[in-house]
Scaffold this motif. Structure first.
Motif, mmCIF file in Angstrom:
data_model
loop_
_atom_site.group_PDB
_atom_site.id
_atom_site.type_symbol
_atom_site.label_atom_id
_atom_site.label_comp_id
_atom_site.label_asym_id
_atom_site.label_seq_id
_atom_site.Cartn_x
_atom_site.Cartn_y
_atom_site.Cartn_z
ATOM 1 N N SER A 151 0.852 -1.195 0.000
ATOM 2 C CA SER A 151 0.000 0.000 0.000
ATOM 3 C C SER A 151 0.882 1.238 0.000
ATOM 4 C CB SER A 151 -0.911 0.018 1.235
ATOM 5 O OG SER A 151 -0.154 0.300 2.405
ATOM 6 N N MET A 152 0.314 2.339 -0.436
ATOM 7 C CA MET A 152 1.054 3.595 -0.435
ATOM 8 C C MET A 152 1.435 3.967 0.999
ATOM 9 S SD MET A 152 2.488 5.925 -2.205
ATOM 10 C CE MET A 152 1.795 5.818 -3.848
ATOM 11 N N LYS A 153 0.566 3.687 1.953
ATOM 12 C CA LYS A 153 0.854 3.991 3.362
ATOM 13 C C LYS A 153 2.083 3.210 3.841
ATOM 14 C CE LYS A 153 -1.233 3.893 7.939
ATOM 15 N NZ LYS A 153 -2.428 3.591 8.726
ATOM 16 N N GLN A 154 2.153 1.917 3.521
ATOM 17 C CA GLN A 154 3.307 1.104 3.931
ATOM 18 C C GLN A 154 4.580 1.600 3.244
ATOM 19 O OE1 GLN A 154 1.432 -2.652 2.888
ATOM 20 N NE2 GLN A 154 1.539 -3.293 5.031
ATOM 21 N N TYR A 155 4.475 1.913 1.964
ATOM 22 C CA TYR A 155 5.622 2.418 1.215
ATOM 23 C C TYR A 155 6.134 3.726 1.812
ATOM 24 C CZ TYR A 155 8.138 4.901 -2.459
ATOM 25 O OH TYR A 155 9.072 5.631 -3.158
ATOM 26 N N GLU A 156 5.241 4.671 2.028
ATOM 27 C CA GLU A 156 5.655 5.970 2.569
ATOM 28 C C GLU A 156 6.243 5.831 3.976
ATOM 29 O OE1 GLU A 156 2.092 8.294 2.088
ATOM 30 O OE2 GLU A 156 2.599 8.777 0.000
ATOM 31 N N LEU A 157 5.697 4.915 4.774
ATOM 32 C CA LEU A 157 6.223 4.691 6.123
ATOM 33 C C LEU A 157 7.647 4.135 6.061
ATOM 34 C CD1 LEU A 157 5.873 4.577 9.203
ATOM 35 C CD2 LEU A 157 4.829 2.317 8.896
ATOM 36 N N LEU A 158 7.851 3.094 5.245
ATOM 37 C CA LEU A 158 9.190 2.501 5.153
ATOM 38 C C LEU A 158 10.184 3.485 4.548
ATOM 39 C CD1 LEU A 158 10.937 0.014 5.679
ATOM 40 C CD2 LEU A 158 10.294 -0.816 3.385
ATOM 41 N N LEU A 159 9.804 4.173 3.499
ATOM 42 C CA LEU A 159 10.698 5.167 2.881
ATOM 43 C C LEU A 159 11.053 6.267 3.875
ATOM 44 C CD1 LEU A 159 12.163 6.025 0.280
ATOM 45 C CD2 LEU A 159 10.100 7.329 -0.310
ATOM 46 N N GLY A 160 10.081 6.728 4.639
ATOM 47 C CA GLY A 160 10.341 7.759 5.637
ATOM 48 C C GLY A 160 11.308 7.271 6.713
ATOM 49 N N ARG A 161 11.133 6.032 7.147
ATOM 50 C CA ARG A 161 12.056 5.477 8.149
ATOM 51 C C ARG A 161 13.467 5.378 7.609
ATOM 52 N NH1 ARG A 161 8.499 0.491 10.734
ATOM 53 N NH2 ARG A 161 7.007 1.801 11.853
ATOM 54 N N ILE A 162 13.606 4.999 6.360
ATOM 55 C CA ILE A 162 14.940 4.864 5.751
ATOM 56 C C ILE A 162 15.596 6.229 5.600
ATOM 57 C CG2 ILE A 162 16.155 4.220 3.607
ATOM 58 C CD1 ILE A 162 15.195 1.863 5.446
ATOM 59 N N ARG A 163 14.840 7.186 5.150
ATOM 60 C CA ARG A 163 15.398 8.518 4.896
ATOM 61 C C ARG A 163 15.682 9.294 6.176
ATOM 62 N NH1 ARG A 163 12.277 10.292 -0.678
ATOM 63 N NH2 ARG A 163 13.593 8.963 -2.016
ATOM 64 N N SER A 164 14.982 8.983 7.256
ATOM 65 C CA SER A 164 15.227 9.697 8.510
ATOM 66 C C SER A 164 16.261 9.008 9.382
ATOM 67 C CB SER A 164 13.929 9.871 9.298
ATOM 68 O OG SER A 164 13.477 8.614 9.771
ATOM 69 N N GLY A 165 16.577 7.734 9.036
ATOM 70 C CA GLY A 165 17.506 6.959 9.866
ATOM 71 C C GLY A 165 18.864 7.139 9.536
#
Length: 114
Positions: A100-114
């Protein structure tokens, strides 16, 4: 999988820390890659470019990447035995249809903020 490329190794470690039941419903503490293939393929492509590929595993599509001519499958550890790769071309929409777009945006956000 990640040998010899620091950027791949770093991304793999970030992904392992970021995966959760919120990024893929089949996630388990003893098998963190379970259910993460499509969302991970999307994030890897967003971060590193390349192509999204797929292969049939027990009647279901398994998504992974090809980056700079190399197969990159950060979620292969979810399987009990080695899989055969068909390297069939796929795309972002097909992988997104499996998450889902929600799962994608969550994982991408975690990667980019980590």
């Amino acid at each position: 999988m990640t040998t010899g490329c620091p950027s791949l190794t770093g991304l793999y470690h970030k992904l392992r820390e970021a995966w959760s039941v919120e990024t893929g419903g089949k996630w388990r503490p003893d098998n963190p890659a379970a259910g993460q293939c499509s969302v991970t393929a999307l994030v890897v492509q967003a971060q590193l470019g390349g192509e999204i590929l797929k292969t049939d595993v027990n009647g279901a599509w398994h998504f992974y990447n090809q980056v700079d001519g190399r197969r990159v499958d950060f979620t292969m550890s979810q399987f009990d035995s080695p899989i055969g790769y068909d390297d069939q071309p796929s795309n972002r929409q097909e992988a997104l249809d499996d998450t889902s777009m929600k799962q994608y945006e969550l994982l991408l956000g975690r990667i980019r903020s980590g």
